[in-house]
Motif scaffolding. Structure first.
Motif, PDB file in Angstrom:
ATOM      1  N   TRP A 124       0.814  -1.165  -0.081  1.00 54.01           N
ATOM      2  CA  TRP A 124       0.050   0.019   0.135  1.00 54.01           C
ATOM      3  C   TRP A 124       0.820   1.237   0.044  1.00 54.01           C
ATOM      4  O   TRP A 124       0.619   2.408  -0.661  1.00 54.01           O
ATOM      5  CB  TRP A 124      -1.010   0.149   1.223  1.00 54.01           C
ATOM      6  CG  TRP A 124      -2.339  -0.329   0.685  1.00 54.01           C
ATOM      7  CD1 TRP A 124      -2.832  -1.678   0.948  1.00 54.01           C
ATOM      8  CD2 TRP A 124      -3.266   0.303   0.164  1.00 54.01           C
ATOM      9  NE1 TRP A 124      -4.045  -1.828   0.504  1.00 54.01           N
ATOM     10  CE2 TRP A 124      -4.439  -0.385  -0.096  1.00 54.01           C
ATOM     11  CE3 TRP A 124      -3.478   1.803  -0.013  1.00 54.01           C
ATOM     12  CZ2 TRP A 124      -5.674   0.001  -0.679  1.00 54.01           C
ATOM     13  CZ3 TRP A 124      -4.551   1.982  -1.085  1.00 54.01           C
ATOM     14  CH2 TRP A 124      -5.596   1.516  -1.115  1.00 54.01           C
ATOM     15  N   ARG A 128       0.049   3.984  -2.913  1.00 55.29           N
ATOM     16  CA  ARG A 128      -0.693   5.062  -2.662  1.00 55.29           C
ATOM     17  C   ARG A 128      -0.370   6.230  -3.489  1.00 55.29           C
ATOM     18  O   ARG A 128       0.705   6.665  -3.733  1.00 55.29           O
ATOM     19  CB  ARG A 128      -0.502   5.622  -1.050  1.00 55.29           C
ATOM     20  CG  ARG A 128       0.946   5.776  -0.663  1.00 55.29           C
ATOM     21  CD  ARG A 128       1.062   6.182   0.656  1.00 55.29           C
ATOM     22  NE  ARG A 128       2.200   6.268   1.113  1.00 55.29           N
ATOM     23  CZ  ARG A 128       2.504   6.343   2.635  1.00 55.29           C
ATOM     24  NH1 ARG A 128       1.531   6.053   3.334  1.00 55.29           N
ATOM     25  NH2 ARG A 128       3.699   6.187   2.909  1.00 55.29           N
ATOM     26  N   TYR A 198     -10.647   3.785  -0.402  1.00 57.16           N
ATOM     27  CA  TYR A 198      -9.117   4.115  -0.929  1.00 57.16           C
ATOM     28  C   TYR A 198      -8.952   3.975  -2.404  1.00 57.16           C
ATOM     29  O   TYR A 198      -7.867   4.266  -3.141  1.00 57.16           O
ATOM     30  CB  TYR A 198      -8.349   3.361  -0.223  1.00 57.16           C
ATOM     31  CG  TYR A 198      -8.387   3.431   1.328  1.00 57.16           C
ATOM     32  CD1 TYR A 198      -8.673   4.506   2.069  1.00 57.16           C
ATOM     33  CD2 TYR A 198      -8.683   2.068   1.913  1.00 57.16           C
ATOM     34  CE1 TYR A 198      -8.983   4.445   3.448  1.00 57.16           C
ATOM     35  CE2 TYR A 198      -8.797   2.122   3.418  1.00 57.16           C
ATOM     36  CZ  TYR A 198      -9.117   3.255   3.962  1.00 57.16           C
ATOM     37  OH  TYR A 198      -9.315   3.121   5.339  1.00 57.16           O
TER      38      TYR A 198
END
Length: 234
Positions: A124, A128, A198
């Motif tokens: 992640w 991101r 997300y």
């Protein structure tokens, strides 16, 4: 109505089909994925991600189809056709098998399910604020006999969807990984679950990100003369 068999243990794939009015039977394949990919690479050379998921989807669908055919032969050794097939029959003659597999491509590299929570956190942190491509291979095997309109066809294709991720901080990543969800899915995220907030946007079919592209599946089934409407549960 043809009987759909889903060669996958993915709850998300099953839920996606059910939400579209289709209730398949689930028969999980016993495919050794590493061996299947190694065998394919030996035959065809290095596989790109879109081809790799298609290889695995085919392997899963055909392995389950083979087992169902063996069960049919064992249940009906004289080759006669039963007058009717019920849901508990061992040798169905009106079955369509679907296999699927998904992988996330990040910067040209394939990533599957993370090995552990640390791996999910690192993934992640690398994703991101960036983007990746979720590839989902689909393979369909027509096991219907002639009386059920069978074609004997076995075909497949890959759905590829670009996903843009939010630029979340370490605390948000730690909290998400702590839910356990990222440990069980390709790419360490979902779009239809806790990971949805997300994902900022996508380009392509969002069903493909979940794990099964309904528009692509409809097209593959149409090539086998199976209209989508015939699969919907009354």
């Amino acid at each position: 109505m043809p009987r759909l068999v889903l060669a996958s243990q993915s709850p998300a794939r099953l839920a996606t089909l059910q939400a579209a009015g289709v209730t398949p039977e689930v028969v999980v394949s016993g495919v050794d994925e590493d061996k299947a990919l190694a065998d394919a690479a030996e035959r065809f050379g290095e596989l790109d991600p879109a081809d790799a998921v298609l290889v695995l989807a085919q392997a899963k669908a055909e392995e389950v189809a083979s087992r169902l055919e063996e069960a049919r032969d064992d249940a009906d050794p004289d080759g006669s056709t039963p007058e009717a097939d019920g849901p508990d029959d061992e040798g169905p003659t009106d079955v369509i098998v679907i296999g699927c597999d998904s992988m996330l491509e990040v910067d040209g590299a394939i990533v599957g399910k993370p090995a552990d929570a640390d791996a999910a956190r690192e993934r992640w942190r690398s994703m991101r604020g960036g983007k990746a491509v979720l590839h989902t291979g689909h393979w369909v095997v027509d096991l219907r006999d002639d009386t059920a309109g069978g074609t004997g066809g076995t075909i497949g294709s890959t759905s590829s969807t670009t996903v843009w991720f939010a630029d979340i901080d370490d605390d948000e990543i730690d909290a998400y990984v702590a839910t356990g969800e990222p440990l069980h899915v390709a790419g360490s995220f979902t779009i239809d679950g806790l990971g949805g907030p997300y994902v900022e946007r996508i380009e392509g079919d969002h069903h493909g990100v979940v794990g099964i592209s309904l528009p692509l599946l409809r097209e593959l089934l149409a090539e086998l003369n199976v209209p989508w409407r015939t699969l919907r549960t009354p």
